[in-house]
Design an enzyme around this catalytic site. Structure first.
Site, PDB file in Angstrom:
ATOM      1  N   LYS A  69       0.810  -1.223   0.000  1.00  0.00           N
ATOM      2  CA  LYS A  69       0.000   0.000   0.000  1.00  0.00           C
ATOM      3  C   LYS A  69       0.845   1.277   0.000  1.00  0.00           C
ATOM      4  O   LYS A  69       0.447   2.289  -0.565  1.00  0.00           O
ATOM      5  CB  LYS A  69      -0.982   0.005   1.173  1.00  0.00           C
ATOM      6  N   ASP A 105     -10.267   2.824   2.272  1.00  0.00           N
ATOM      7  CA  ASP A 105     -10.418   2.128   3.557  1.00  0.00           C
ATOM      8  C   ASP A 105     -11.213   2.951   4.581  1.00  0.00           C
ATOM      9  O   ASP A 105     -11.998   2.396   5.358  1.00  0.00           O
ATOM     10  CB  ASP A 105      -9.045   1.774   4.145  1.00  0.00           C
ATOM     11  N   ASN A 154      -1.498   2.881  21.885  1.00  0.00           N
ATOM     12  CA  ASN A 154      -0.631   1.974  21.116  1.00  0.00           C
ATOM     13  C   ASN A 154       0.630   1.611  21.892  1.00  0.00           C
ATOM     14  O   ASN A 154       1.133   2.390  22.686  1.00  0.00           O
ATOM     15  CB  ASN A 154      -0.221   2.641  19.797  1.00  0.00           C
TER      16      ASN A 154
HETATM   17  P1  ATR Z   1      -1.654  -2.471   9.850  1.00  0.00           P
HETATM   18  O1  ATR Z   1      -0.911  -1.579   8.903  1.00  0.00           O
HETATM   19  O2  ATR Z   1      -2.393  -3.589   9.168  1.00  0.00           O
HETATM   20  O3  ATR Z   1      -2.508  -1.722  10.795  1.00  0.00           O
HETATM   21  P2  ATR Z   1       0.725  -2.740  11.478  1.00  0.00           P
HETATM   22  O4  ATR Z   1       1.253  -1.497  10.932  1.00  0.00           O
HETATM   23  O5  ATR Z   1       1.637  -3.891  11.603  1.00  0.00           O
HETATM   24  O6  ATR Z   1      -0.534  -3.274  10.675  1.00  0.00           O
HETATM   25  O7  ATR Z   1       0.074  -2.401  12.886  1.00  0.00           O
HETATM   26  C1  ATR Z   1      -0.274  -3.368  13.770  1.00  0.00           C
HETATM   27  C2  ATR Z   1      -0.749  -2.716  15.082  1.00  0.00           C
HETATM   28  O8  ATR Z   1      -0.893  -3.757  16.046  1.00  0.00           O
HETATM   29  C3  ATR Z   1       0.253  -1.739  15.668  1.00  0.00           C
HETATM   30  O9  ATR Z   1      -0.442  -0.723  16.317  1.00  0.00           O
HETATM   31  C4  ATR Z   1       1.028  -2.612  16.644  1.00  0.00           C
HETATM   32  O10 ATR Z   1       1.654  -1.922  17.696  1.00  0.00           O
HETATM   33  P3  ATR Z   1       3.112  -1.270  17.468  1.00  0.00           P
HETATM   34  O11 ATR Z   1       2.886   0.008  16.742  1.00  0.00           O
HETATM   35  O12 ATR Z   1       3.635  -1.083  18.838  1.00  0.00           O
HETATM   36  O13 ATR Z   1       3.893  -2.276  16.666  1.00  0.00           O
HETATM   37  C5  ATR Z   1      -0.100  -3.446  17.192  1.00  0.00           C
HETATM   38  N1  ATR Z   1       0.419  -4.670  17.818  1.00  0.00           N
HETATM   39  C6  ATR Z   1       0.950  -5.761  17.210  1.00  0.00           C
HETATM   40  N2  ATR Z   1       1.284  -6.685  18.113  1.00  0.00           N
HETATM   41  C7  ATR Z   1       0.974  -6.198  19.330  1.00  0.00           C
HETATM   42  C8  ATR Z   1       1.058  -6.684  20.684  1.00  0.00           C
HETATM   43  N3  ATR Z   1       1.538  -7.897  20.942  1.00  0.00           N
HETATM   44  N4  ATR Z   1       0.607  -5.882  21.685  1.00  0.00           N
HETATM   45  C9  ATR Z   1       0.123  -4.652  21.431  1.00  0.00           C
HETATM   46  N5  ATR Z   1       0.004  -4.133  20.186  1.00  0.00           N
HETATM   47  C10 ATR Z   1       0.415  -4.892  19.148  1.00  0.00           C
END
Ligand code: ATR
Length: 274
Positions: A69, A105, A154
């Site tokens: 994207k 989206d 977050n």
């Molecule tokens: P997308 O673009 O599809 O939204 P992404 O950019 O990988 O995917 O974002 C995933 C989200 O899930 C992020 O907010 C991530 O937190 P971080 O910014 O700290 O990486 C969150 N996330 C993933 N695993 C997590 C976990 N175990 N606990 C809390 N937040 C998590």
């Protein structure tokens, strides 16, 4: 009917899981159009060439999914304000060999939410779990729809702060540990992380302090009823599943290529339900 078929598709890697061909081919058939929509697996090294192939084969446009994207945005000749602000392109129209990108989206998220006709108090905080690409689209949609206060919570604070730059007066970034505190006054709660998706880690959240009227939304749709939604439903909160966002985001893309804004009907819903 057009003499030559209107060709469209979706690019991603991997792509076999994509529901987009089912959605668009449902509408092509429903509206009696002469068109095709296929899933195209493009490797990261072959992205530019893959897109050039679509141009040379006369494609009218394509959708973009994980992980391209952002990369496709950089390859576009023109990008509208929505895609630029969200920072990602999920829909491209090809005109005279040039690529014009947008992002549907936010539209998909909002239309899905509105389709439930819940009364949501927009003066109360809308709390967003996560700060990835999906969160950016959700926040953009909520700002457009007049939500007055958005709270992002977050794990990585910097990412939430970056999204807050969209509108510092209306968006607050908070740490992940604060999520139970900030949901207390929320009018809307949205999970934009992949937590709770089949095969991923669970989303750890306790809704005990959530107000009874707070609408709870998950953008995860496998399973359809996530643990978050089951927990919300059990305490009587209105819930919104994630499948509708996927269906509604496809509508303006279809319109760009075929000139018809299609509807989400029950038959389509049945075809894509997990
Ligand atoms: P997308 O673009 O599809 O939204 P992404 O950019 O990988 O995917 O974002 C995933 C989200 O899930 C992020 O907010 C991530 O937190 P971080 O910014 O700290 O990486 C969150 N996330 C993933 N695993 C997590 C976990 N175990 N606990 C809390 N937040 C998590």
């Amino acid at each position: 009917m057009h003499k030559t078929p209107i060709k469209c598709g979706v690019i991603g890697h991997p792509i076999s899981h994509s529901k987009s061909p089912v959605i668009h081919n449902h509408w092509i058939a429903l509206h009696g159009l002469n068109g095709t929509y296929n899933a195209i697996d493009v490797t990261p090294e072959g992205l530019k060439e893959g897109i050039e192939n679509l141009i040379s084969h006369g494609y009218a446009g394509f959708n973009v999914t994980i992980p391209y994207k952002q990369a496709v945005m950089a390859l576009c000749d023109g990008v509208d304000n929505t895609a630029r602000t969200i920072g990602a392109v999920n829909t491209v129209k090809i005109e005279n060999g040039k690529l014009y990108g947008t992002n549907t989206d936010a539209f998909g998220f909002l239309e899905n939410l509105k389709s439930k006709r819940y009364a949501i108090d927009k003066t109360k905080p809308a709390v967003i779990l996560g700060a990835g690409g999906a969160a950016r689209a959700v926040v953009y949609g909520l700002l457009k729809d007049g939500y007055e206060h958005i709270i992002l919570t977050n794990r990585t604070m910097e990412k939430a702060q970056e999204i807050a730059e969209m509108d510092k007066a209306k968006i607050t970034a908070t740490p992940w540990d604060a999520r139970h505190e900030v949901i207390k006054d929320a009018g809307l709660l949205v999970n934009t992380t992949a937590l709770g998706m089949a095969g991923k880690e669970p989303l750890e959240i306790d809704l005990s302090d959530l107000s009874a009227s707070c609408v709870v939304c998950d953008i995860v749709y496998v399973p359809l009823m996530t643990e978050l939604l089951l927990q919300a439903q059990a305490r009587g909160n209105p819930v919104v599943t994630g499948i509708g966002m996927l269906l509604h985001q496809a509508r303006p893309a279809f319109q760009k290529w075929f000139g018809v804004l299609p509807d989400v009907d029950d038959a389509l819903m049945r075809k894509v339900l997990p």
